[in-house]
Design a protein around this motif. Sequence first.
Motif, mmCIF file in Angstrom:
data_model
loop_
_atom_site.group_PDB
_atom_site.id
_atom_site.type_symbol
_atom_site.label_atom_id
_atom_site.label_comp_id
_atom_site.label_asym_id
_atom_site.label_seq_id
_atom_site.Cartn_x
_atom_site.Cartn_y
_atom_site.Cartn_z
ATOM 1 N N ARG A 193 0.842 -1.195 0.000
ATOM 2 C CA ARG A 193 0.000 0.000 0.000
ATOM 3 C C ARG A 193 0.879 1.248 0.000
ATOM 4 O O ARG A 193 1.858 1.328 0.745
ATOM 5 C CB ARG A 193 -0.930 0.011 1.213
ATOM 6 N N GLU A 194 0.492 2.223 -0.828
ATOM 7 C CA GLU A 194 1.240 3.471 -0.926
ATOM 8 C C GLU A 194 0.490 4.575 -0.188
ATOM 9 O O GLU A 194 -0.617 4.950 -0.585
ATOM 10 C CB GLU A 194 1.435 3.862 -2.390
ATOM 11 N N PRO A 195 1.056 5.131 0.885
ATOM 12 C CA PRO A 195 0.366 6.211 1.611
ATOM 13 C C PRO A 195 0.286 7.482 0.767
ATOM 14 O O PRO A 195 1.182 7.790 -0.023
ATOM 15 C CB PRO A 195 1.248 6.424 2.846
ATOM 16 N N THR A 196 -0.808 8.207 0.948
ATOM 17 C CA THR A 196 -0.994 9.494 0.258
ATOM 18 C C THR A 196 -1.299 10.633 1.231
ATOM 19 O O THR A 196 -1.198 11.797 0.853
ATOM 20 C CB THR A 196 -2.146 9.391 -0.761
ATOM 21 N N LEU A 197 -1.686 10.310 2.464
ATOM 22 C CA LEU A 197 -1.976 11.328 3.475
ATOM 23 C C LEU A 197 -1.125 11.071 4.712
ATOM 24 O O LEU A 197 -0.825 9.915 5.042
ATOM 25 C CB LEU A 197 -3.454 11.308 3.884
ATOM 26 N N ALA A 198 -0.782 12.163 5.384
ATOM 27 C CA ALA A 198 -0.071 12.076 6.665
ATOM 28 C C ALA A 198 -0.894 12.837 7.699
ATOM 29 O O ALA A 198 -0.923 14.080 7.703
ATOM 30 C CB ALA A 198 1.335 12.662 6.552
ATOM 31 N N LEU A 199 -1.611 12.094 8.540
ATOM 32 C CA LEU A 199 -2.469 12.708 9.551
ATOM 33 C C LEU A 199 -1.641 12.996 10.802
ATOM 34 O O LEU A 199 -0.993 12.104 11.356
ATOM 35 C CB LEU A 199 -3.638 11.771 9.884
ATOM 36 N N LEU A 207 -0.004 7.387 8.453
ATOM 37 C CA LEU A 207 -0.035 7.421 6.993
ATOM 38 C C LEU A 207 -1.237 6.623 6.489
ATOM 39 O O LEU A 207 -1.475 5.489 6.930
ATOM 40 C CB LEU A 207 1.262 6.843 6.430
ATOM 41 N N VAL A 208 -1.981 7.238 5.560
ATOM 42 C CA VAL A 208 -3.219 6.663 5.023
ATOM 43 C C VAL A 208 -3.075 6.542 3.509
ATOM 44 O O VAL A 208 -2.551 7.459 2.859
ATOM 45 C CB VAL A 208 -4.437 7.548 5.385
ATOM 46 N N ASP A 209 -3.544 5.407 2.949
ATOM 47 C CA ASP A 209 -3.472 5.238 1.495
ATOM 48 C C ASP A 209 -4.750 5.750 0.840
ATOM 49 O O ASP A 209 -5.684 6.217 1.516
ATOM 50 C CB ASP A 209 -3.209 3.777 1.125
ATOM 51 N N ASP A 210 -4.812 5.661 -0.499
ATOM 52 C CA ASP A 210 -5.957 6.222 -1.217
ATOM 53 C C ASP A 210 -7.208 5.365 -1.094
ATOM 54 O O ASP A 210 -8.272 5.754 -1.596
ATOM 55 C CB ASP A 210 -5.612 6.426 -2.699
ATOM 56 N N SER A 245 -11.461 12.060 5.908
ATOM 57 C CA SER A 245 -10.263 11.735 5.129
ATOM 58 C C SER A 245 -10.563 11.636 3.637
ATOM 59 O O SER A 245 -9.720 11.983 2.802
ATOM 60 C CB SER A 245 -9.666 10.411 5.618
ATOM 61 N N SER A 246 -11.773 11.183 3.299
ATOM 62 C CA SER A 246 -12.113 11.051 1.880
ATOM 63 C C SER A 246 -12.130 12.409 1.181
ATOM 64 O O SER A 246 -11.700 12.531 0.022
ATOM 65 C CB SER A 246 -13.469 10.364 1.729
ATOM 66 N N SER A 247 -12.599 13.469 1.876
ATOM 67 C CA SER A 247 -12.601 14.809 1.277
ATOM 68 C C SER A 247 -11.179 15.307 1.054
ATOM 69 O O SER A 247 -10.864 15.905 0.014
ATOM 70 C CB SER A 247 -13.364 15.781 2.178
ATOM 71 N N VAL A 248 -10.298 15.038 2.021
ATOM 72 C CA VAL A 248 -8.902 15.455 1.869
ATOM 73 C C VAL A 248 -8.233 14.664 0.746
ATOM 74 O O VAL A 248 -7.409 15.202 -0.007
ATOM 75 C CB VAL A 248 -8.152 15.285 3.201
ATOM 76 N N LEU A 249 -8.583 13.393 0.623
ATOM 77 C CA LEU A 249 -8.030 12.586 -0.466
ATOM 78 C C LEU A 249 -8.436 13.150 -1.827
ATOM 79 O O LEU A 249 -7.623 13.212 -2.756
ATOM 80 C CB LEU A 249 -8.498 11.133 -0.333
ATOM 81 N N ARG A 250 -9.684 13.578 -1.949
ATOM 82 C CA ARG A 250 -10.133 14.199 -3.200
ATOM 83 C C ARG A 250 -9.379 15.495 -3.471
ATOM 84 O O ARG A 250 -9.010 15.792 -4.609
ATOM 85 C CB ARG A 250 -11.634 14.477 -3.142
ATOM 86 N N LEU A 251 -9.134 16.276 -2.421
ATOM 87 C CA LEU A 251 -8.385 17.522 -2.579
ATOM 88 C C LEU A 251 -6.956 17.247 -3.038
ATOM 89 O O LEU A 251 -6.447 17.910 -3.955
ATOM 90 C CB LEU A 251 -8.383 18.286 -1.254
ATOM 91 N N ASP A 288 -16.577 19.927 0.574
ATOM 92 C CA ASP A 288 -15.883 19.304 -0.558
ATOM 93 C C ASP A 288 -16.678 19.363 -1.862
ATOM 94 O O ASP A 288 -16.319 18.685 -2.830
ATOM 95 C CB ASP A 288 -15.550 17.846 -0.229
ATOM 96 N N ARG A 289 -17.734 20.170 -1.915
ATOM 97 C CA ARG A 289 -18.458 20.326 -3.174
ATOM 98 C C ARG A 289 -17.645 21.180 -4.147
ATOM 99 O O ARG A 289 -17.042 22.174 -3.749
ATOM 100 C CB ARG A 289 -19.831 20.964 -2.933
ATOM 101 N N GLU A 290 -17.636 20.787 -5.413
ATOM 102 C CA GLU A 290 -16.905 21.482 -6.487
ATOM 103 C C GLU A 290 -15.435 21.687 -6.115
ATOM 104 O O GLU A 290 -14.839 22.726 -6.406
ATOM 105 C CB GLU A 290 -17.547 22.838 -6.802
ATOM 106 N N ILE A 291 -14.865 20.685 -5.499
ATOM 107 C CA ILE A 291 -13.503 20.856 -4.995
ATOM 108 C C ILE A 291 -12.498 21.004 -6.137
ATOM 109 O O ILE A 291 -11.504 21.736 -6.018
ATOM 110 C CB ILE A 291 -13.142 19.671 -4.067
ATOM 111 N N GLU A 292 -12.741 20.351 -7.264
ATOM 112 C CA GLU A 292 -11.836 20.488 -8.413
ATOM 113 C C GLU A 292 -11.876 21.907 -8.973
ATOM 114 O O GLU A 292 -10.831 22.488 -9.308
ATOM 115 C CB GLU A 292 -12.199 19.473 -9.504
ATOM 116 N N ALA A 293 -13.085 22.486 -9.066
ATOM 117 C CA ALA A 293 -13.209 23.860 -9.566
ATOM 118 C C ALA A 293 -12.559 24.853 -8.602
ATOM 119 O O ALA A 293 -11.972 25.866 -9.030
ATOM 120 C CB ALA A 293 -14.681 24.206 -9.773
#
Length: 343
Positions: A193-199, A207-210, A245-251, A288-293
């Motif tokens: 597993r590859e971590p993507t977040l550091a809480l 460390l949390v993966d995707d 964590s899911s919202s931060v992962l999307r960010l 986390d709405r419209e987070i990409e925009a």
Amino acid sequence: MSATVTRKRAAKKPSAKKKKVVAKTTGKKATTKRPAGNKRAAKKTTARNKPKTTPKKAAAKTSAGRRRKPPGTSTSTQVGARNLTARAAEVRAQRRQRRRSVVIVLAAITVTAAGAIGAIRSPLLDIDGAVVIGASEVSVEEIQQAAAVPIGTSMVDLNPGIIAARVESIPTIRSANVRRGWDGVVRIEVIEREPTLALKTPAGFVLVDDDGRQVRTSEVLPDGFLPVIGLQASGVAGDPAPPGSSSVLRLMEAMTAPVRQEVSEVIVTGAEIALTLTDGGRAVFGDDREIEAKVVSLETLLLSVDMRCVHEIDLTVPSAPALSRIGEKGNPRDGLADLTKCS
């Protein structure tokens, strides 16, 4: 006198018309006599039209008009009987040949199966060991211990699925592939597993993966990670990441390189997300709405606006971001003219 008699006879003969009238009244056909010469011609015609009979056919006829059986009937019957006997013998020979072929094939299959069973149970196909491929964070000894490969048993009896499931029970292993090796070695290939977040936690970082799964803990922040503050993680490897964590992962997934360079940390407060900028100030994302925009809007501001003295960038409405700056005494004030006092 003779002339007179001839005239009377001629007068007595009826004419052709009278003959026709008489025939019509009586209902009988008028017949005319044929001369003798015509009878002879008719006989000749009849004789010509009669079918000719050969002497053999004539001899075959009896006095009662029936035909005798042609000679040689008994001989043809004997020939037919001989042919049937020969055909029956040929069929029996073919059946015997087929039986022999079936027996030979069954014997060959039996011998082959016996040889295969003997080869399968041969000591040459016993398991001599196991090797691990692809492990970096997890030790090879830990993976081999979890796999519990039965050394010394037949390679044929090995169940790769069961071995793979045991290895995947390790929290830091995403997947495992187990392959038999007919050289006596079982190969275990793993993907970690590859971590993507550091809480951020009081003891360090989790460390949390995707997939939203806690992978491991670390006392220091790993290189390339942004610290995430405000999420309480258990710190137990294999446990799910805390809510939010899911919202931060999307960010993190939507964040581009120019934005990432200007961010020092991620702050989560309930459902609200904000970024602390390296030059001071912060960018408020809201939920986390419209987070990409929102990420695209922030990148546009970072590349086109002077970020000195920035107090806050409000991105809750990504199509209309609002920027506020810090005043001379540290108080936020919109539209500060003299930016040299904040540099």
